[in-house]
Design an enzyme around this catalytic site. Sequence first.
Site, PDB file in Angstrom:
ATOM      1  N   GLU A   1     -91.363  41.870  -8.858  1.00 41.02           N
ATOM      2  CA  GLU A   1     -91.571  43.291  -8.554  1.00 41.02           C
ATOM      3  C   GLU A   1     -92.117  44.060  -9.755  1.00 41.02           C
ATOM      4  OE1 GLU A   1     -88.979  47.097  -6.821  1.00 41.02           O
ATOM      5  OE2 GLU A   1     -88.135  45.069  -6.809  1.00 41.02           O
TER       6      GLU A   1
ATOM      7  N   LYS B   1     -96.573  15.078 -23.472  1.00 35.92           N
ATOM      8  CA  LYS B   1     -97.301  14.875 -22.215  1.00 35.92           C
ATOM      9  C   LYS B   1     -98.381  15.935 -22.028  1.00 35.92           C
ATOM     10  CE  LYS B   1     -93.527  12.575 -19.702  1.00 35.92           C
ATOM     11  NZ  LYS B   1     -94.276  11.350 -19.335  1.00 35.92           N
TER      12      LYS B   1
ATOM     13  N   GLU C   1     -86.928  23.372 -18.758  1.00 36.69           N
ATOM     14  CA  GLU C   1     -87.590  24.464 -18.041  1.00 36.69           C
ATOM     15  C   GLU C   1     -88.995  24.632 -18.612  1.00 36.69           C
ATOM     16  OE1 GLU C   1     -86.490  29.007 -16.903  1.00 36.69           O
ATOM     17  OE2 GLU C   1     -86.873  28.621 -19.022  1.00 36.69           O
TER      18      GLU C   1
ATOM     19  N   HIS D   1     -91.491  42.523 -22.516  1.00 37.74           N
ATOM     20  CA  HIS D   1     -90.147  42.151 -22.964  1.00 37.74           C
ATOM     21  C   HIS D   1     -89.724  43.002 -24.158  1.00 37.74           C
ATOM     22  CE1 HIS D   1     -86.695  39.539 -23.652  1.00 37.74           C
ATOM     23  NE2 HIS D   1     -87.000  39.579 -24.939  1.00 37.74           N
TER      24      HIS D   1
ATOM     25  N   ARG E   1     -70.865  34.452 -17.543  1.00 35.72           N
ATOM     26  CA  ARG E   1     -71.375  35.226 -16.404  1.00 35.72           C
ATOM     27  C   ARG E   1     -71.237  34.453 -15.098  1.00 35.72           C
ATOM     28  NH1 ARG E   1     -75.804  36.315 -19.758  1.00 35.72           N
ATOM     29  NH2 ARG E   1     -77.123  34.967 -18.472  1.00 35.72           N
TER      30      ARG E   1
END
Length: 232
Positions: free
Chosen positions: A144, A51, A170, A186, A87
């Site tokens: 932040e 797409k 996502e 990162h 988690r």
Amino acid sequence: MKERELNFELFAQRMQGLYDAGSADQVRPYLREYERLMAYYRCAMMEIETKFNVLDEELSLQYDRNPISSIKTRLKSPGSIIDKLRRRGLPMTLEAIEENLNDIAGIRVVCSFPEDVYRLADALLKQDDVTLLQRKDYIENPKENGYRSLHLIVAVPIFLVHEKRIMRVEIQLRTIAMDCWASLEHQLRYKKEGNFTPDIARELKECADISAELDRRMDGVKNYLKTHKKKE
């Protein structure tokens, strides 16, 4: 369900290199189910990637340039999936993966300018087979630490031989400058060799502000050239 959960726990151990060879027969059926689910997520990524490629081609004719610089896809690793389930206190089942985790299939669309990010996102979400589940705009409201990107969680159908399935993907849309900063940040934050001090965090935040200023200035140059071309 208890047996399926046990099998997945054995599968988790196998994927992390911690399993007993004697458990292979118990793991094998669940491994096939897991691989099938991952194949569905890969199909969903291909649908969304196609797409975006179509939109890039159409918009390149309209604006005489390609709004998309690159598209990257990734499927979450078994270890990351297992860690996230633990988690969140979720059961070790395929059902828990499909119902609760939105980021198994991920696509990152790197654009030339901020306006391209929103133009592509709006065009994608207008398509009647794409359903928006969640939107987080970290461009208008940066994190932040300075991180900027537009995040979308969408549901898209994939058409298989005997069925149609709705899968979640996502999507991250960002500019080249945003992607450059995020990739380097990162590496420095999570693959560091020394201590990540507050001074380093502030320095990286300043770098994020510089990358935002770069986007603004390049956008200004683009708009000037577009206006100048119209006057000719």
